[in-house]
Design an enzyme around this catalytic site. Structure first.
Site, PDB file in Angstrom:
ATOM      1  N   THR A 125      15.720  51.691  40.728  1.00 36.03           N
ATOM      2  CA  THR A 125      15.355  53.091  40.835  1.00 36.03           C
ATOM      3  C   THR A 125      15.739  54.154  41.609  1.00 36.03           C
ATOM      4  O   THR A 125      16.206  54.089  42.183  1.00 36.03           O
ATOM      5  CB  THR A 125      13.474  53.038  41.631  1.00 36.03           C
ATOM      6  N   GLU A 126      15.644  55.457  40.376  1.00 30.94           N
ATOM      7  CA  GLU A 126      15.805  56.594  40.637  1.00 30.94           C
ATOM      8  C   GLU A 126      14.301  57.254  40.589  1.00 30.94           C
ATOM      9  O   GLU A 126      13.740  57.259  39.987  1.00 30.94           O
ATOM     10  CB  GLU A 126      16.999  57.552  40.080  1.00 30.94           C
ATOM     11  N   SER A 131      10.008  53.163  35.841  1.00 33.02           N
ATOM     12  CA  SER A 131       9.894  52.282  34.743  1.00 33.02           C
ATOM     13  C   SER A 131      10.908  52.480  34.348  1.00 33.02           C
ATOM     14  O   SER A 131      10.904  51.517  32.814  1.00 33.02           O
ATOM     15  CB  SER A 131       8.734  52.209  34.339  1.00 33.02           C
ATOM     16  N   ILE A 156      14.424  52.146  48.179  1.00 36.20           N
ATOM     17  CA  ILE A 156      15.006  51.200  47.834  1.00 36.20           C
ATOM     18  C   ILE A 156      14.963  50.129  49.619  1.00 36.20           C
ATOM     19  O   ILE A 156      14.997  50.397  50.505  1.00 36.20           O
ATOM     20  CB  ILE A 156      16.953  51.106  48.063  1.00 36.20           C
ATOM     21  N   ASP A 239      14.272  38.713  35.676  1.00 32.21           N
ATOM     22  CA  ASP A 239      13.517  37.516  34.929  1.00 32.21           C
ATOM     23  C   ASP A 239      13.634  36.468  36.658  1.00 32.21           C
ATOM     24  O   ASP A 239      12.639  35.758  36.264  1.00 32.21           O
ATOM     25  CB  ASP A 239      14.679  37.229  34.191  1.00 32.21           C
ATOM     26  N   GLY A 340     -17.954  45.163  57.785  1.00 30.95           N
ATOM     27  CA  GLY A 340     -17.190  46.098  58.490  1.00 30.95           C
ATOM     28  C   GLY A 340     -15.628  45.660  59.033  1.00 30.95           C
ATOM     29  O   GLY A 340     -14.496  46.566  59.264  1.00 30.95           O
ATOM     30  N   GLU A 363       9.647  45.642  40.649  1.00 27.24           N
ATOM     31  CA  GLU A 363       9.762  45.361  40.328  1.00 27.24           C
ATOM     32  C   GLU A 363       9.179  45.566  38.770  1.00 27.24           C
ATOM     33  O   GLU A 363       9.290  43.891  38.119  1.00 27.24           O
ATOM     34  CB  GLU A 363       9.581  43.793  40.314  1.00 27.24           C
ATOM     35  N   GLY A 364       8.954  47.038  38.246  1.00 26.80           N
ATOM     36  CA  GLY A 364       8.231  46.107  37.134  1.00 26.80           C
ATOM     37  C   GLY A 364       6.937  46.187  37.059  1.00 26.80           C
ATOM     38  O   GLY A 364       6.337  45.408  37.955  1.00 26.80           O
TER      39      GLY A 364
END
Ligand SMILES: Cc1cc2nc3c(=O)[nH]c(=O)nc-3n(C[C@H](O)[C@H](O)[C@H](O)COP(=O)(O)OP(=O)(O)OC[C@H]3O[C@@H](n4cnc5c(N)ncnc54)[C@H](O)[C@@H]3O)c2cc1C
Lengths: 381, 262
Positions: A125-126, A131, A156, A239, A340, A363-364
């Protein structure tokens, strides 16, 4: 429910449960509050050999698969998902090496990961590519015996704590997703720094950071697979690791459910325990139904993957989506049942509700998972 | 170096069921646990093995065959072999008879450099079995150790806390050391050892396997002591009384408590 786990899988689950109940439960609230990385728990997992459950035997692991990894993640998550994700992120970093590593790479890293001597991470990811994975901008340019990496990564897990990072970078911009490659980057490589640490809503004991690459020199033998196969490596890894997120979600939900039942039996209002009110009973029953359904889907998916099936993207996405939605619902209801006391930090369900949220995001995001499932099922009919 | 650790399977106090008529405790497999002080002794043995690779650890237990399931847990943490002395003729043995039977079993099993025991068992709390075993075997004995280290192949160093003083002792091997409970906690099992334990069966021996055994010394008949009375202690009516800074009242309260349990 009887899930017909093998004797060995039952042992793994019971050992992880023991560590979770005897050690993780004691530190969960403190580590969450103070953002302490659970290195001591990872050391215990290493000592007991649970760090190697999913690593092949020939590289010093136990030789199990996604199921074994998920059983550990599930049990750790019953008490603290932050601890669980610190463990699971190493699996996320190790899987690309297991799947696509050259023999020398496997020999160099996997035995140490199995023994818990190395912690791993996965850096895709950046800032502008969440996505939309294929729009990453970090570049890797080949110069002699090295690739020179430039760019930065966001969000990360295990950032700063890990010793080995599988990093995705663009080697050929003109080729789109087919121009992405994966590299093994070790902590301490020239030009590789760890940036800002995120102050998160949940899983606060895990470390989530930025990574920065400034002319970072990565030896050319650290290229994973071939140039241009990075996107496939990432997708094939996900996957296998999305069930890990599902396992985290099932564990969080199970933990919250157990707290809610115990509380409902003890707390008396209107002269009777909360558990005698049908409105509460139905919430507890729904929790049970949903958790068992999520776990059934998770374990079936794990068995399918470990049996050597070729294509299981939609199954893997389905168990992630379903379990994470269950975790969000169950933890929210657990907070409701505890009133509460559910909303304050003295009891663990408040933390569990915060922890559950991220399982719908990382992870998506679940929307992306539904996209994956939809495209597969529409193709099938 | 050969280390033998005596480990008793006791009934978990939280699950205990007893028969008031026969004055006995029911021992079924689900209710058993390994005696905590013995597990401290085992942890010291394992620590010695951690730094001296040629150490071989055997455990010795005496009890019904139901104990087997708990003995497997000893393999899971790293014991090399486990022996269970099981014989109906041992039923009803007191501390004296138990020590005799264990000493005979140890003699028959072979030469041991170091024998470790827990200070006492949860169900008996006599603390006299370890010194009696040592007497039978005619070897030195040190009780209530809080730490044990191998000095050289002939000696071990022992720490022992007594009335807030720390004693350091060096004893020549072979020797028997009994270990103070909670002085150290048993480590976690390892996955590979748990898998090994799945198919492991302890060596089960009976009194017929022991040479020169005097049967008249064991069982209820051979015991020097017998259970006279069996009292059911109910904790439900125990009240909590709080006295603050009133010395006389505190002394009186303690005196009353002592009287109640005498
Ligand atoms: C705690 C934490 C740890 C993480 N660890 C890692 C890690 O170790 N390695 C790593 O590489 N990444 C990691 N990530 C990143 C994570 O995978 C991304 O946050 C995630 O993929 C979503 O990307 P984004 O945050 O940029 O959200 P965006 O892509 O901006 O999406 C925001 C929201 O928009 C919606 N959305 C986006 N696209 C679509 C679409 N096509 N259709 C419908 N809805 C859409 C979704 O609801 C989504 O939740 C981590 C993130 C978090 C929060």
């Amino acid at each position: 429910m009887e899930y017909f786990l093998s004797e060995e899988q039952k042992i793994i689950k019971s050992l992880a449960k023991r560590i979770s109940d005897e050690y993780v439960s004691k530190v969960a609230i403190k580590y969450d509050k103070e953002g302490i990385f659970p290195r001591d728990i990872l050391d215990l997992l290493a000592y007991t050999e649970l760090t190697g459950v999913y690593i092949p035997k020939e590289y010093g692991g136990f030789g199990g698969g996604v199921m074994e990894m998920c059983l550990v993640v599930e049990e750790l998550s019953r008490n603290c998902a932050g601890v669980a994700v610190s463990y699971a992120a190493t699996a996320l970093g190790a899987y690309p090496i297991i799947l696509y590593g050259k023999e020398e790479q496997k020999k160099k890293y996997l035995p140490k990961i199995a023994k818990g001597e190395l912690i791993a991470a996965f850096a895709l990811t950046e800032a502008d590519a969440g996505s939309d994975v294929s729009s990453i901008k970090t570049t890797a340019e080949k110069k002699g015996d090295y690739y020179i990496l430039n760019g930065s990564k966001h969000w990360i897990t295990n950032g700063g704590e890990a010793d080995v990072y599988v990093v995705f970078a663009v080697t050929d911009k003109s080729k789109g997703p087919r121009g992405i490659s994966a590299f093994i980057v070790e902590k301490g490589y020239e030009g590789f720094y760890c940036g800002k640490k995120e102050d998160k809503m949940g899983i606060r004991s895990s470390s989530t950071t930025e990574l920065i690459f400034e002319d970072c020199k990565v030896p050319k033998e650290n290229l994973l697979g071939r140039e241009g196969t990075g996107f496939i490596i990432a997708m094939k890894t996900f996957d296998r690791t999305r069930p890990g997120v599902a396992a985290m979600a099932v564990g969080i939900a199970q933990g919250a459910y157990e707290h809610a039942i115990r509380y409902a039996k003890e707390r008396v209002q209107f002269g009777q325990p909360l558990s005698s009110f049908q409105a509460i009973q139905h919430m507890l029953a729904d929790m049970y139904i949903n958790i068992e359904a999520a776990r059934s889907l998770l374990y079936s998916t794990c068995r399918m993957i470990d049996s050597g099936a070729k294509d299981f993207s939609k199954e893997s996405s389905a168990c992630k989506v379903f379990a994470s939605d269950v975790a969000m619902k169950v933890t929210t209801d657990a907070v409701q049942i505890m009133g509460g006391n559910g909303y304050v930090k003295d009891y663990p369900v408040e933390k569990m509700m915060r922890d559950a949220k991220v399982t719908q995001i990382f992870e998506g995001a679940n929307q992306i998972q539904r996209n994956i499932i939809a495209s597969e099922i529409i193709k099938e009919y | 170096m050969k280390i033998l650790v005596c480990i008793k399977q006791v009934v978990d106090p939280e699950k205990v069921e007893y028969n008031v008529q026969t004055k006995t405790i029911k021992r079924n497999a689900q209710h058993l646990m390994n005696n905590p002080a013995d597990l401290s002794a085992l942890e010291f043995a394992l620590r010695i093995k951690d730094v001296n690779k040629d150490v071989h650890i055997t455990t010795l237990s005496m009890g019904p065959v139901e104990c087997e399931s708990k003995i497997k847990e000893l393999i899971e943490v790293g014991c090399d072999s486990c022996v269970l002395l099981s014989d109906k003729r041992l039923a009803g043995s007191d501390a004296y008879s138990t020590a005799y039977a264990l000493a005979k079993a140890i003699e028959n099993l072979g030469n041991y450099d170091l024998i470790l025991c827990g200070e006492s068992s949860l169900d008996g709390e006599t603390s006299i079995v370890p010194p009696q075993i040592a007497e039978y075997l005619n070897i030195p004995h040190i009780s209530f150790a809080t730490n044990i280290k191998v000095f050289d192949l002939q000696h071990v160093e022992i720490e022992r806390k007594f009335k807030n003083q720390l004693f350091k002792l060096k004893v020549e091997l072979p020797a028997l050391v009994s270990v103070k409970k909670d002085s150290v906690f048993l480590r976690l099992p390892k996955l590979s050892l748990m898998i090994k334990a799945l198919s492991y069966t302890p060596q089960i021996i009976s009194l017929d396997d022991l040479e020169n055994f005097d049967f008249s010394k064991v069982g209820a008949e051979g015991s020097k002591t017998s259970v006279n009375r069996f009292v059911e202690q109910s904790f439900e009516d125990v009240k909590c009384e709080i006295y603050e800074d009133i010395e006389d009242a505190q002394i009186e309260c303690i005196a009353n408590l002592v009287m109640r349990f005498l």
